[in-house]
Design an enzyme around this catalytic site. Sequence first.
Site, short mmCIF file in Angstrom:
data_model
loop_
_atom_site.label_atom_id
_atom_site.label_comp_id
_atom_site.label_asym_id
_atom_site.label_seq_id
_atom_site.Cartn_x
_atom_site.Cartn_y
_atom_site.Cartn_z
N ILE A 137 2.54 18.11 -68.30
CA ILE A 137 1.61 17.28 -67.54
C ILE A 137 0.22 17.56 -68.11
O ILE A 137 -0.02 18.60 -68.71
CB ILE A 137 1.66 17.53 -66.02
CG1 ILE A 137 1.42 19.01 -65.68
CG2 ILE A 137 2.97 17.05 -65.43
CD1 ILE A 137 1.42 19.29 -64.17
N ASP A 138 -0.69 16.62 -67.93
CA ASP A 138 -2.02 16.72 -68.53
C ASP A 138 -2.78 17.94 -68.00
O ASP A 138 -2.53 18.42 -66.89
CB ASP A 138 -2.83 15.46 -68.24
CG ASP A 138 -2.21 14.21 -68.83
OD1 ASP A 138 -1.49 14.33 -69.84
OD2 ASP A 138 -2.43 13.12 -68.26
N LYS A 139 -3.74 18.38 -68.78
CA LYS A 139 -4.57 19.53 -68.41
C LYS A 139 -5.15 19.36 -67.01
O LYS A 139 -5.09 20.30 -66.19
CB LYS A 139 -5.71 19.69 -69.42
CG LYS A 139 -6.74 20.74 -69.05
CD LYS A 139 -7.93 20.72 -70.00
CE LYS A 139 -9.02 21.68 -69.54
NZ LYS A 139 -10.21 21.62 -70.41
#
Length: 307
Positions: A137-139
């Site tokens: 998942i994105d930062k």
Amino acid sequence: MNEFNVTITAEQKGKRIDKVLADSFDQFSRSQIQHLIAECNIEVNGDPVKSNYKVQENDAITIEEPEPEELEITAEDLNLDIVYEDADVLVVNKPRGMVVHPAPGHTSGTLVNGLMHHCNDLSGINGVIRPGIVHRIDKDTSGLLMVAKNDKAHESLVDQLKAKTTKRVYHAIVHGVISHDTGTIDAPIGRDTDDRQAMTVTEKNSRDAVTHFQVIERFKNHTHVNCELETGRTHQIRVHMKYIGYPIMADPKYGPRKKTTYPISGQALHAAVLGFVHPRTGEEMRFEAPLPEDMKACLEQLKRENG
């Protein structure tokens, strides 16, 4: 060096090799395939080809994937929020702001650094840079991730992702008031030709992408929704919600350019529910992570603004 082999079917005949291979292997993007072709790491019937080669029925294709660049990765005590763990799998609730795995120039403070401190039995399928990492998942997205602790578990979890049998539900706060209670966004996603760091809905060099959404609560100028992934493309929910006119609050890449006045840093997106079949026992596993405090604060402010 990892080697992958595939034989072209009648249905694939006449398509570009880079698209066929990107569609056939979830671990490779189309750009990665093109790079491997340019480096002569992909052969058709024993010979190198170009990215625009049109495959023919019964073509025997070999992909040789070089070992990932060796990085010196240090185990760090990052006080990870481990939701579940056994001998095969681990589920972690990643905080907003944490990168999932190291990259050149960014080798500390990642989820992988924390996992290496927490345990020493992660799967090795994704190499030294991404041990145990099955999906990302994105930062600046918080929430649940499944991690494999051995190669057999890793292969099972990847197969479930490919078969679209995992359950991944996100909570999001979006700009605008969505009038209908539920909906499905079925729109292919590919790299934005005007911004190589962004994704967009496009028919060109894209992959199918499907997101289902359901309204939880409406506010004066925003909506709280849950979004369930049927596919798992890069930035999928962020791109799809922008595409239908309801970008995610505080999203620096896909949202409004003006700075948010709400108490959140990074997009208001949280991986709240994760479900899969246990690789060893066959048991249906389901986990939930509560909203992070910053998203709760945003919702409280929206409720006050509603009057």
